[in-house]
Design an enzyme around this catalytic site. Structure first.
Site, PDB file in Angstrom:
ATOM      1  N   GLU A  45       0.843  -1.193   0.000  1.00 36.94           N
ATOM      2  CA  GLU A  45       0.000   0.000   0.000  1.00 36.94           C
ATOM      3  C   GLU A  45       0.877   1.242   0.000  1.00 36.94           C
ATOM      4  O   GLU A  45       1.748   1.399   0.854  1.00 36.94           O
ATOM      5  CB  GLU A  45      -0.937   0.014   1.216  1.00 36.94           C
ATOM      6  N   GLY A  89      -7.238   0.822   3.066  1.00 37.91           N
ATOM      7  CA  GLY A  89      -8.674   1.059   2.946  1.00 37.91           C
ATOM      8  C   GLY A  89      -9.097   1.551   1.588  1.00 37.91           C
ATOM      9  O   GLY A  89     -10.278   1.513   1.244  1.00 37.91           O
ATOM     10  N   GLY A  90      -8.158   2.058   0.800  1.00 34.57           N
ATOM     11  CA  GLY A  90      -8.490   2.495  -0.544  1.00 34.57           C
ATOM     12  C   GLY A  90      -9.256   3.803  -0.588  1.00 34.57           C
ATOM     13  O   GLY A  90      -9.420   4.505   0.411  1.00 34.57           O
ATOM     14  N   THR A  91      -9.735   4.122  -1.773  1.00 36.24           N
ATOM     15  CA  THR A  91     -10.449   5.383  -1.991  1.00 36.24           C
ATOM     16  C   THR A  91     -11.670   5.499  -1.099  1.00 36.24           C
ATOM     17  O   THR A  91     -11.937   6.554  -0.530  1.00 36.24           O
ATOM     18  CB  THR A  91     -10.862   5.495  -3.473  1.00 36.24           C
ATOM     19  N   CYS A  92     -12.438   4.417  -0.968  1.00 35.78           N
ATOM     20  CA  CYS A  92     -13.707   4.485  -0.249  1.00 35.78           C
ATOM     21  C   CYS A  92     -13.539   5.008   1.166  1.00 35.78           C
ATOM     22  O   CYS A  92     -14.195   5.972   1.571  1.00 35.78           O
ATOM     23  CB  CYS A  92     -14.360   3.111  -0.225  1.00 35.78           C
ATOM     24  N   HIS A 135     -47.595  -0.505   6.629  1.00 36.45           N
ATOM     25  CA  HIS A 135     -48.030   0.873   6.411  1.00 36.45           C
ATOM     26  C   HIS A 135     -47.794   1.683   7.681  1.00 36.45           C
ATOM     27  O   HIS A 135     -48.035   1.197   8.773  1.00 36.45           O
ATOM     28  CB  HIS A 135     -49.530   0.907   6.054  1.00 36.45           C
TER      29      HIS A 135
END
Length: 488
Positions: A46, A51-54, A471
């Site tokens: 890395e 964790g990357g972009t997210c 509902h």
């Protein structure tokens, strides 16, 4: 892992693994853990943050800030619900609502805290995984299954080799070739989240997901916002009715939306801001803003990786070409996530991981063929979609029928006073299978996900039309939507 010393003392020592993963994003991280658990000695490399972009620059930080912006929106709308902040007495008074103040330093810190929590958790998981070595550094191919890794700590270079190599290096914001842009300070989808003040006037270049999320967010924080889109509509892949409705909602929120507008140059303004010169319907106009956000696409992180040294085929933009098994043209080398092009969504990256886990660990034959690609644009109201769009279905000559219903027909939406937008379903006229679904409405992503489950189960639309839903919920609106085809 084995280590050998080369005869040339200038060459780095070679370390052999069972698998090497380049990039600890939402596909690479889980895959490293899965391979390690299966007894495969795995190196995961890395360059910056696990964790990357997210986690670091995309989903998590932006949606955290979107939540802050929605709170600001609701405070401004509180009088619509009979609630007056700061008023005395349960029966109300003529006291004016408390003026809204947005503390961008606090908004930013909340975002940073969420990112750090997710990032550290992901990194801890990798470091504690059996048979997994996490190397912080930058990788570069030197041969099909060999990489040189320059470590961040001290700059040492290591040479790694493995029969399995997986590329998960993701994307970064593109730098558009606009005259003058390189000479002025401008914001990207990453740097804009580090602002500690609300811009006086944010000019947004682009009309895609990123541009619209940030445009609406900062409008709600209090900025004047102008969105400039070269094309004839926002969100160019959407049906025209969806794109038009999104543009109308943004305009209702006070955002200036300029379509069919070509940017000719940008330059520093007299007051330290930015002047954007654009051609709008054969006339030239200059938009002066305090800040400029360039949100005109993304670029794959393959330039420093040098895939050509391994003989790995890429397209003209640098995306790595793969087949439906996520294999490149080089045996044993795979690409997952955004770096391979296609839908740039975290959930697609994670499904890429599942495909490789199935094939490399479990001995299966999983592919990307036929998988649904759901998405949610986190404007407010949310835009959720899955399956084919109407324009695609008609272009393919499919025999379809279309149902469409405004959110103002939904009891729950009326009760919470969130009636902007509509739902739209495309079904096969013969089989009654749901082919596609779009919803621009409150909690649109959640509604879309429910319809996606029905599509995965190959339920005919009549099942949702006749289902008993609690509902008042948003889900019960599907009864009326799927009962609103012509003649039904």
């Amino acid at each position: 892992m084995t280590t050998s010393t080369t005869a040339n003392t200038q060459e780095p020592a070679e370390q052999t693994y069972d698998a090497i993963i380049i990039g600890a994003g939402q596909a690479g991280g889980p895959l490293a853990t899965a391979l390690g658990a299966a007894g495969k000695r795995t190196a995961i490399i890395e360059r910056e943050h696990v964790g990357g972009t997210c986690i670091n620059e995309g989903c998590s930080p932006t949606k955290t800030m979107v939540a802050s912006a929605r709170d600001a929106y609701l405070v401004r709308r509180s009088a619509d619900y009979g609630v007056h902040p700061g008023a005395s007495g349960a029966t109300g008074s003529d006291t004016s609502p408390t003026p809204l103040t947005v503390d961008m330093v606090k908004v930013r810190q909340r975002k940073r805290d969420i990112v750090e929590s997710f990032r550290s958790g992901s990194e801890r998981s990798l470091r504690e995984s059996a048979n997994v070595d996490l190397l912080m550094g930058e990788a570069r191919f030197t041969a099909p299954h060999t990489l040189d890794v320059r470590l961040n700590d001290g700059g040492e270079t290591r040479r790694l080799t493995a029969p399995i190599v997986v590329v998960n290096t993701g994307e970064r914001p593109s730098v558009p070739p606009i005259p003058g842009l390189a000479d002025i300070p401008y914001l990207t989808s990453t740097t804009i989240m580090e602002l500690d003040v609300v811009p006086n006037h944010l000019v947004v270049l682009g009309g895609g997901y990123i541009a619209l999320e940030f445009g609406q967010m900062f409008r709600r924080f209090g900025a004047q916002v102008t969105v400039i889109q070269r094309g004839s509509r926002l969100l160019s892949r959407e049906d025209a009715d969806v794109a038009d409705a999104v543009a109308n909602i943004l305009r209702e929120d006070g955002i200036e939306v300029l379509l069919d507008t070509a940017i000719t140059r940008v330059e520093r303004g007299a007051d330290g801001g930015v002047d954007v010169t654009a051609r709008v319907h054969d006339s030239e106009r200059t938009i002066t803003g305090s800040h400029l956000l360039a949100a005109l696409g993304r670029t794959p992180n393959t330039d420093h990786l040098d895939p050509s040294a391994a003989g790995i085929a890429t397209d003209q933009r640098g995306y790595i070409r793969v087949n439906e098994r996520l294999e490149t043209n080089v045996a044993g080398v795979y690409a997952v996530g955004d770096v391979k092009g296609g839908p740039a969504f975290t959930h697609i990256s994670y499904d890429d991981f599942r495909i490789l886990r199935a094939n490399l660990v479990e001995g299966k034959h999983a592919t990307t063929s036929g998988r649904l690609v759901p998405y949610t644009v986190f404007i407010d109201p949310q835009l959720g979609g899955v399956g084919v769009r109407e324009q695609e279905a008609r272009a393919q000559g499919l025999d379809i029928k279309v149902a469409k219903m405004p959110m103002s027909y939904v009891a729950r939406a009326l009760e919470v006073d969130e009636t902007r937008g509509f739902m739209k379903a495309i079904v096969d006229a013969q089989s009654e299978q749901i082919l596609g679904f779009s919803v621009l409405g409150i909690e649109g992503g959640e509604i879309m996900s429910a319809v996606e489950i029905a599509m995965m189960g190959k339920l005919p639309y009549t099942t949702l039309r006749d289902a008993i839903f609690s509902h008042p919920t948003l889900m019960e609106s599907l009864n009326n939507l799927f009962g609103s085809f012509e003649g039904e």
